[in-house]
Design a protein around this motif. Structure first.
Motif, PDB file in Angstrom:
ATOM      1  N   HIS A   1      -5.616   6.119  -3.118  1.00 23.03           N
ATOM      2  CA  HIS A   1      -4.454   6.789  -2.525  1.00 23.03           C
ATOM      3  C   HIS A   1      -4.793   8.229  -2.139  1.00 23.03           C
ATOM      4  O   HIS A   1      -4.278   8.743  -1.134  1.00 23.03           O
ATOM      5  CB  HIS A   1      -3.260   6.718  -3.469  1.00 23.03           C
TER       6      HIS A   1
ATOM      7  N   VAL B   1      -6.489   7.943   1.188  1.00 22.69           N
ATOM      8  CA  VAL B   1      -5.534   7.691   2.271  1.00 22.69           C
ATOM      9  C   VAL B   1      -4.798   8.977   2.640  1.00 22.69           C
ATOM     10  O   VAL B   1      -4.606   9.291   3.823  1.00 22.69           O
ATOM     11  CB  VAL B   1      -4.532   6.587   1.872  1.00 22.69           C
TER      12      VAL B   1
ATOM     13  N   ALA C   1       0.829  -1.207   0.000  1.00 21.26           N
ATOM     14  CA  ALA C   1       0.000   0.000   0.000  1.00 21.26           C
ATOM     15  C   ALA C   1       0.861   1.253   0.000  1.00 21.26           C
ATOM     16  O   ALA C   1       0.624   2.200  -0.766  1.00 21.26           O
ATOM     17  CB  ALA C   1      -0.934  -0.004   1.208  1.00 21.26           C
TER      18      ALA C   1
ATOM     19  N   PRO D   1      -4.464  -0.088   6.580  1.00 21.31           N
ATOM     20  CA  PRO D   1      -5.260  -0.243   5.360  1.00 21.31           C
ATOM     21  C   PRO D   1      -5.955  -1.606   5.351  1.00 21.31           C
ATOM     22  O   PRO D   1      -5.305  -2.647   5.261  1.00 21.31           O
ATOM     23  CB  PRO D   1      -4.210  -0.144   4.246  1.00 21.31           C
TER      24      PRO D   1
ATOM     25  N   ALA E   1      -8.068  -0.399   2.027  1.00 22.94           N
ATOM     26  CA  ALA E   1      -6.807  -0.594   1.312  1.00 22.94           C
ATOM     27  C   ALA E   1      -6.856   0.117  -0.035  1.00 22.94           C
ATOM     28  O   ALA E   1      -7.797  -0.077  -0.806  1.00 22.94           O
ATOM     29  CB  ALA E   1      -6.545  -2.082   1.108  1.00 22.94           C
ATOM     30  N   PRO E   2      -5.860   0.946  -0.339  1.00 22.65           N
ATOM     31  CA  PRO E   2      -5.898   1.710  -1.599  1.00 22.65           C
ATOM     32  C   PRO E   2      -5.465   0.862  -2.783  1.00 22.65           C
ATOM     33  O   PRO E   2      -4.366   0.315  -2.800  1.00 22.65           O
ATOM     34  CB  PRO E   2      -4.893   2.832  -1.340  1.00 22.65           C
TER      35      PRO E   2
ATOM     36  N   GLU F   1       2.825   1.551   8.191  1.00 28.31           N
ATOM     37  CA  GLU F   1       1.691   0.757   7.718  1.00 28.31           C
ATOM     38  C   GLU F   1       1.566  -0.524   8.535  1.00 28.31           C
ATOM     39  O   GLU F   1       2.578  -1.169   8.849  1.00 28.31           O
ATOM     40  CB  GLU F   1       1.889   0.415   6.236  1.00 28.31           C
TER      41      GLU F   1
END
Length: 223
Positions: free
Chosen positions: A199, A202, A13, A157, A192-193, A67
Motif C-alpha cells: 500500500h 501504491v 485493493a 493493480p 496488487a497491494p 481502481e
C-alpha cells in the motif's frame, strides 16, 4: 465532504481489508487533502454506478481515483450478482442455462466458483462466457468513468496468477485498460497491494499523478 476532497472508488485493493492505513489514508497524509475511501471488498463497477452519494462525491471531488476491478463480479446477460456484494452469484439467465444445460447452479454461491465450474464443464463454451464478461466490463467501466467526471486517475493493480481466470483483476486485459485511457487523466499500473508495504508503494505511485490533476484543477479555478 463539504470541502475539498479526493475520492477513491474500487474493490479489495482500495478497501484495504484489515489494514489501518490503506493507500487512500497514506495519500491523505502525504498530500494534505481529505481522502474519501469508498472501496468495497470484491466490488465491481456495478457497486458504484447507481449510488447517488458516490456520484455526488465524485462530481464535487478535486480528483477521483478509480481502481480497475475485475470482470467476474458484475451482472451481465448470462448471470446476475448481488448489487452490493458483487462476488455473490444470484442466478443464471436462460441463456447461460441453454449454453450449459449440464451444470447445476443450485449449489453455486460465488462468481469465482461459478466461472471455475463453467470452465471445467467445457473450455470451448467458456469462451462465450469470457467474451460476454469482457463486453459487460467495458460498458460498465465507461459508464462509471462518464458518471464520475473528467478528473480521474485510473489505478490498475495487477496481481499474479495462472489458470483459466488468470491474474487479478479477473479477465481484464491490457487492451481493455488501454481503451479507457482517453477518458482519464492518467493510468497508474502497480503490483496488487497485499501488505502495508504494498500500500505504501501504491500511495507513492499515485501521489504525482494526483498532484498533476490538482495542479490542473487549480489552473482552471484561477482562470
Amino acid at each position: 465532504m463539504g470541502g475539498r476532497h479526493v475520492v477513491f472508488l474500487g474493490g479489495s485493493a482500495t478497501h484495504g481489508g484489515p489494514l489501518e492505513e490503506p493507500f487512500p489514508a497514506l495519500i491523505e497524509a502525504e498530500l494534505g487533502e481529505a481522502c474519501v475511501n469508498f472501496g468495497i471488498a470484491n466490488a465491481s463497477a456495478e457497486a458504484f454506478l447507481l449510488d447517488p452519494v458516490v456520484a455526488r462525491a465524485c462530481r464535487e471531488a478535486l480528483v477521483t481515483v478509480v481502481e480497475v476491478m475485475g470482470a467476474a463480479n458484475l451482472s451481465n446477460r448470462l448471470y446476475t450478482v448481488h448489487p452490493r456484494r458483487n462476488d455473490r452469484f444470484l442466478r443464471a439467465s436462460g441463456a447461460l442455462r441453454a449454453i450449459y444445460p449440464d451444470v447445476d447452479f443450485a449449489e453455486i454461491c460465488f462468481t469465482r466458483h461459478l466461472l471455475m465450474a463453467l470452465h471445467e464443464a467445457d473450455v470451448e463454451r467458456f469462451d462465450v462466457v469470457r467474451e460476454e464478461l469482457r463486453i459487460a466490463w467495458a460498458a460498465r467501466m465507461r459508464a462509471l468513468l462518464e458518471r464520475v467526471g473528467p478528473r480521474v486517475v485510473l489505478l490498475w493493480p495487477r496481481g499474479e496468477g495462472e489458470g483459466p481466470l488468470g491474474a487479478d483483476p479477473v479477465l481484464v486485459t491490457e487492451a481493455m485498460v488501454e481503451a479507457l485511457r482517453p477518458m482519464v487523466g492518467a493510468v497508474v499500473e502497480v503490483p496488487a497491494p497485499g501488505s502495508d508495504a504494498g500500500h505504501r508503494d501504491v500511495a507513492a505511485a499515485l501521489a504525482d499523478p494526483i498532484r498533476a490533476c490538482l495542479a490542473e484543477e487549480g489552473l482552471r479555478a484561477s482562470a
